[in-house]
Design an enzyme around this catalytic site. Sequence first.
Site, PDB file in Angstrom:
ATOM      1  N   HIS A 129       0.855  -1.186   0.000  1.00 26.54           N
ATOM      2  CA  HIS A 129       0.000   0.000   0.000  1.00 26.54           C
ATOM      3  C   HIS A 129       0.898   1.245   0.000  1.00 26.54           C
ATOM      4  O   HIS A 129       1.329   1.706   1.064  1.00 26.54           O
ATOM      5  CB  HIS A 129      -0.896   0.029   1.240  1.00 26.54           C
ATOM      6  CG  HIS A 129      -1.934  -1.039   1.281  1.00 26.54           C
ATOM      7  ND1 HIS A 129      -3.001  -1.066   0.406  1.00 26.54           N
ATOM      8  CD2 HIS A 129      -2.082  -2.116   2.103  1.00 26.54           C
ATOM      9  CE1 HIS A 129      -3.764  -2.113   0.692  1.00 26.54           C
ATOM     10  NE2 HIS A 129      -3.228  -2.770   1.699  1.00 26.54           N
ATOM     11  N   GLY A 145      -5.919 -21.370  12.273  1.00 27.52           N
ATOM     12  CA  GLY A 145      -5.261 -20.920  13.493  1.00 27.52           C
ATOM     13  C   GLY A 145      -3.932 -20.264  13.223  1.00 27.52           C
ATOM     14  O   GLY A 145      -3.004 -20.362  14.045  1.00 27.52           O
ATOM     15  N   GLY A 146      -3.825 -19.591  12.097  1.00 27.63           N
ATOM     16  CA  GLY A 146      -2.580 -18.924  11.741  1.00 27.63           C
ATOM     17  C   GLY A 146      -2.321 -17.690  12.585  1.00 27.63           C
ATOM     18  O   GLY A 146      -3.126 -17.298  13.440  1.00 27.63           O
ATOM     19  N   HIS A 189     -21.160  -7.931  -3.722  1.00 25.77           N
ATOM     20  CA  HIS A 189     -22.148  -7.066  -3.080  1.00 25.77           C
ATOM     21  C   HIS A 189     -22.112  -5.639  -3.628  1.00 25.77           C
ATOM     22  O   HIS A 189     -23.047  -4.867  -3.418  1.00 25.77           O
ATOM     23  CB  HIS A 189     -21.950  -7.067  -1.558  1.00 25.77           C
ATOM     24  CG  HIS A 189     -20.613  -6.569  -1.113  1.00 25.77           C
ATOM     25  ND1 HIS A 189     -19.446  -7.264  -1.342  1.00 25.77           N
ATOM     26  CD2 HIS A 189     -20.250  -5.442  -0.450  1.00 25.77           C
ATOM     27  CE1 HIS A 189     -18.430  -6.591  -0.836  1.00 25.77           C
ATOM     28  NE2 HIS A 189     -18.883  -5.479  -0.296  1.00 25.77           N
ATOM     29  N   HIS A 240      -0.986  -6.817  -5.018  1.00 26.00           N
ATOM     30  CA  HIS A 240      -1.042  -8.059  -4.242  1.00 26.00           C
ATOM     31  C   HIS A 240      -0.427  -9.177  -5.077  1.00 26.00           C
ATOM     32  O   HIS A 240      -0.585  -9.210  -6.303  1.00 26.00           O
ATOM     33  CB  HIS A 240      -2.492  -8.402  -3.909  1.00 26.00           C
ATOM     34  CG  HIS A 240      -2.724  -9.862  -3.636  1.00 26.00           C
ATOM     35  ND1 HIS A 240      -3.194 -10.742  -4.611  1.00 26.00           N
ATOM     36  CD2 HIS A 240      -2.540 -10.601  -2.521  1.00 26.00           C
ATOM     37  CE1 HIS A 240      -3.288 -11.944  -4.089  1.00 26.00           C
ATOM     38  NE2 HIS A 240      -2.897 -11.892  -2.835  1.00 26.00           N
ATOM     39  N   HIS A 298      -0.292  -6.293 -17.169  1.00 18.18           N
ATOM     40  CA  HIS A 298      -0.848  -7.468 -17.840  1.00 18.18           C
ATOM     41  C   HIS A 298       0.146  -8.057 -18.849  1.00 18.18           C
ATOM     42  O   HIS A 298       0.217  -9.287 -19.005  1.00 18.18           O
ATOM     43  CB  HIS A 298      -2.167  -7.102 -18.527  1.00 18.18           C
ATOM     44  CG  HIS A 298      -3.328  -7.119 -17.593  1.00 18.18           C
ATOM     45  ND1 HIS A 298      -4.115  -8.226 -17.398  1.00 18.18           N
ATOM     46  CD2 HIS A 298      -3.827  -6.158 -16.770  1.00 18.18           C
ATOM     47  CE1 HIS A 298      -5.050  -7.966 -16.500  1.00 18.18           C
ATOM     48  NE2 HIS A 298      -4.905  -6.705 -16.106  1.00 18.18           N
ATOM     49  N   ASN A 302       0.540 -13.613  -4.584  1.00 23.30           N
ATOM     50  CA  ASN A 302       0.564 -14.783  -3.724  1.00 23.30           C
ATOM     51  C   ASN A 302       0.925 -15.998  -4.557  1.00 23.30           C
ATOM     52  O   ASN A 302       0.441 -16.155  -5.673  1.00 23.30           O
ATOM     53  CB  ASN A 302      -0.807 -14.982  -3.061  1.00 23.30           C
ATOM     54  CG  ASN A 302      -0.920 -16.319  -2.350  1.00 23.30           C
ATOM     55  OD1 ASN A 302      -1.437 -17.282  -2.898  1.00 23.30           O
ATOM     56  ND2 ASN A 302      -0.428 -16.365  -1.127  1.00 23.30           N
TER      57      ASN A 302
END
Length: 310
Positions: free
Chosen positions: A101, A267-268, A184, A111, A154, A113
Amino acid sequence: MAELSGTQRSQVVENYFRSLQQRIVDALSTLDGQPFRRDSWTRPAGGGGVSCLIEEGNLIERGGVNFSHVMGTQLPPSASAHRAELAGRPYEAMGVSLVMHPRNPYCPTAHMNVRYFVAHPPKDQPEVEPVFWFGGGMDLTPYYGFREDAVHFHQTCRDALAPHGADYYPRFKDWCDRYFFLKHRDEARGVGGVFFDDLNEPGFDASFALTQSVGDAFVAAYAPLLERRRDISWGERERDFQAYRRGRYVEFNLVFDRGTLFGLQSGGRTESILMSMPPIVKWRYDWQPEADSPEAALYTDFLPHQDWLA
């Protein structure tokens, strides 16, 4: 050459992910001029990771590059949602996840990953084969759009995937458009990029090679955009709009993002999972941009899905 065992595969992938994390941190730290904080952690249920974070940098207001390798006795629902037959199996999961950011509203958020999962045989069925898959991708979220930036991002994604097959970029681009979409709001999060999941059909070597190509392309896709836009002057209006649009980022990550859900369900480490959140965010009731304004152009010219390389 003998085929790698499951343990050897995991070690090779982990070595790559750790190297990728360090290379990205080095590149972004050089761009920013400040070092990243490095925080190693362990997970009581099994595994651990390294979180690298920068806050209040010269260029990056808040950003994190995380590596994690965790194990568990039961695959979380978010990981088995599309593979019901794997529900309840022991698992291991590892990957690199990052979000940047920048402070300047003309610099886009980004982002990336890349991840590797293994669903191990149930304890009472040791004869069952383990199942692996890779996933990942990268996407770009501008506040003030520049067509040449979207095209560059891209084009870099397409070039990274091209050696693996001409059909991967259009497939993964479409997948990204559909995934990073706020249902939404009936609105895209940004200008997209590429996204894939459940990749194992080409075999381990080919799937891993493709995943490496995506991870290795991130700096080339994103760093030039920061260099182009970092010195554009901005004021309170631009900063205010950036904070408002960052709210969409928070909404997506907390409502839809499978990585966030997996981290919380498994549970990270909460600090590492939520490092993707922007530091300053605003929401307004039924706000609309002024007609023909630079802010309105984001909605009309950049968020609608389109072929950036046409």
